[in-house]
Design an enzyme around this catalytic site. Sequence first.
Site, short mmCIF file in Angstrom:
data_model
loop_
_atom_site.label_atom_id
_atom_site.label_comp_id
_atom_site.label_asym_id
_atom_site.label_seq_id
_atom_site.Cartn_x
_atom_site.Cartn_y
_atom_site.Cartn_z
N LYS A 80 0.84 -1.21 0.00
CA LYS A 80 0.00 0.00 0.00
C LYS A 80 0.87 1.26 0.00
O LYS A 80 0.65 2.19 -0.78
CB LYS A 80 -0.91 -0.05 1.23
CG LYS A 80 -1.48 1.27 1.70
CD LYS A 80 -2.83 1.57 1.13
CE LYS A 80 -3.26 2.98 1.49
NZ LYS A 80 -4.49 3.40 0.94
N LYS B 45 -0.17 11.54 5.08
CA LYS B 45 -0.04 10.45 6.08
C LYS B 45 0.68 9.25 5.44
O LYS B 45 1.61 8.70 6.01
CB LYS B 45 -1.44 10.02 6.55
CG LYS B 45 -1.41 8.80 7.46
CD LYS B 45 -2.78 8.19 7.71
CE LYS B 45 -2.59 6.81 8.35
NZ LYS B 45 -3.82 6.08 8.58
P1 NAD Z 1 -12.17 8.04 10.38
O1 NAD Z 1 -11.41 8.92 11.29
O2 NAD Z 1 -13.33 8.58 9.63
O3 NAD Z 1 -12.68 6.74 11.19
C1 NAD Z 1 -11.98 6.12 12.23
C2 NAD Z 1 -13.00 5.65 13.27
O4 NAD Z 1 -12.32 4.93 14.29
C3 NAD Z 1 -13.73 6.81 13.96
O5 NAD Z 1 -15.13 6.65 13.82
C4 NAD Z 1 -13.26 6.72 15.42
O6 NAD Z 1 -14.27 7.08 16.35
C5 NAD Z 1 -12.96 5.23 15.50
N1 NAD Z 1 -12.04 4.89 16.60
C6 NAD Z 1 -10.85 5.47 16.94
N2 NAD Z 1 -10.31 4.83 18.00
C7 NAD Z 1 -11.17 3.82 18.33
C8 NAD Z 1 -11.17 2.83 19.33
N3 NAD Z 1 -10.18 2.73 20.24
N4 NAD Z 1 -12.21 1.98 19.38
C9 NAD Z 1 -13.23 2.07 18.50
N5 NAD Z 1 -13.30 3.00 17.52
C10 NAD Z 1 -12.27 3.87 17.44
O7 NAD Z 1 -11.08 7.45 9.36
P2 NAD Z 1 -11.35 6.79 7.92
O8 NAD Z 1 -11.31 7.84 6.86
O9 NAD Z 1 -12.51 5.85 8.02
O10 NAD Z 1 -10.00 5.96 7.73
C11 NAD Z 1 -9.76 4.74 8.42
C12 NAD Z 1 -8.46 4.14 7.90
O11 NAD Z 1 -8.56 3.91 6.50
C13 NAD Z 1 -7.24 5.04 8.11
O12 NAD Z 1 -6.15 4.25 8.49
C14 NAD Z 1 -7.03 5.68 6.73
O13 NAD Z 1 -5.69 6.05 6.50
C15 NAD Z 1 -7.48 4.54 5.82
N6 NAD Z 1 -7.95 4.97 4.49
C16 NAD Z 1 -8.80 6.02 4.38
C17 NAD Z 1 -9.24 6.42 3.11
C18 NAD Z 1 -10.20 7.57 2.95
O14 NAD Z 1 -10.40 8.01 1.80
N7 NAD Z 1 -10.82 8.07 4.01
C19 NAD Z 1 -8.80 5.72 1.97
C20 NAD Z 1 -7.96 4.62 2.12
C21 NAD Z 1 -7.53 4.25 3.40
#
Ligand code: NAD
Length: 293
Positions: free
Chosen positions: A168, A243
């Site tokens: 990735k 990131k």
């Molecule tokens: P986000 O911040 O929207 O969601 C993360 C969720 O995790 C939140 O709802 C938060 O409340 C929850 N959380 C945090 N700590 C927690 C815990 N201890 N227990 C339970 N829940 C907890 O982030 P996202 O955009 O959904 O991204 C998630 C992952 O996917 C990241 O690692 C990001 O880099 C990756 N990603 C995101 C995208 C994108 O376009 N958003 C694309 C590819 C990959």
Amino acid sequence: MKIGFIGLGNMGGGMAANLAKAGHEVHAFDLSGEALAKAGAAGCHPVSDAADAVKHMEAVVTMLPAGKHVRSVYANDVVINAGPGTLVLDCSTIDVDSARDVAEMAKAKGILPVDAPVSGGIAAANAGTLTFMVGGSEEAFKRAEPILSDMGKAVIHAGDSGAGQAAKICNNMLLGASMIATCETFKMAEKLGLNLQTFYDISSKASGQNWSMTSYCPVPGVGPQSPADNGYTGGFAAALMLKDLRLAMEAAASAGAEVPMGAAAAKLYEQYAETNEQGGMDFSGIINMLGNS
Ligand code: NAD
């Protein structure tokens, strides 16, 4: 299948909903009450304790912001409560070392881990068209594949634990650098008096052709519809590209790989994303910072 899901944010919310839609019994947990309520409305069973998304589950998916969250959830919730033979799938984008460490923690308890980060953004998570890059044993991959297929269009085994994260960040380092090269090239073409559509028509059929140009052109009105046609919104946020580039720099240092182009891309995205809240703009918006002097 009984599946636990921890982390119902922008990505996890849609992914958990797709597992429920595919007929799985999804026990979903998030620290946010709003995210829990949304998951309930999408057919999941919201639970108010992470342990209830792990105990008695056949598989547990995590989709969390960063390595420190994954380490903490694995140490405090997943590894303690999962029975031997449980499949655990971390779909978050995190550093390779954390991915390998949590996999070792799981294996020591007889749990089968895979790291399965995704390519594709929020729209692909909602539509179930993500691409998963998977690190883990043959046995773990075989068990993970049908679950991941319910959330995506492609599931590829990259190698042993950590290989999914490695693939990735290598891919995204290449994407960041190629986007910058595409942007600065269009800016230079403009300064040299070329019509940008004409330059696109030439370069897209010549050796400069690349995905950032022909699938995601950073110039409005040129190439297929892209975030550039939408004021640089609605795609892959520059903050997330930054990131991933920082993770790539960590991985390069730890592996002893020399990555001058990746390092330049990381520096430029830092400059772009950390100025005037541009981190929320699509990553192709960096064209507006390049080649202007
Ligand atoms: P986000 O911040 O929207 O969601 C993360 C969720 O995790 C939140 O709802 C938060 O409340 C929850 N959380 C945090 N700590 C927690 C815990 N201890 N227990 C339970 N829940 C907890 O982030 P996202 O955009 O959904 O991204 C998630 C992952 O996917 C990241 O690692 C990001 O880099 C990756 N990603 C995101 C995208 C994108 O376009 N958003 C694309 C590819 C990959």
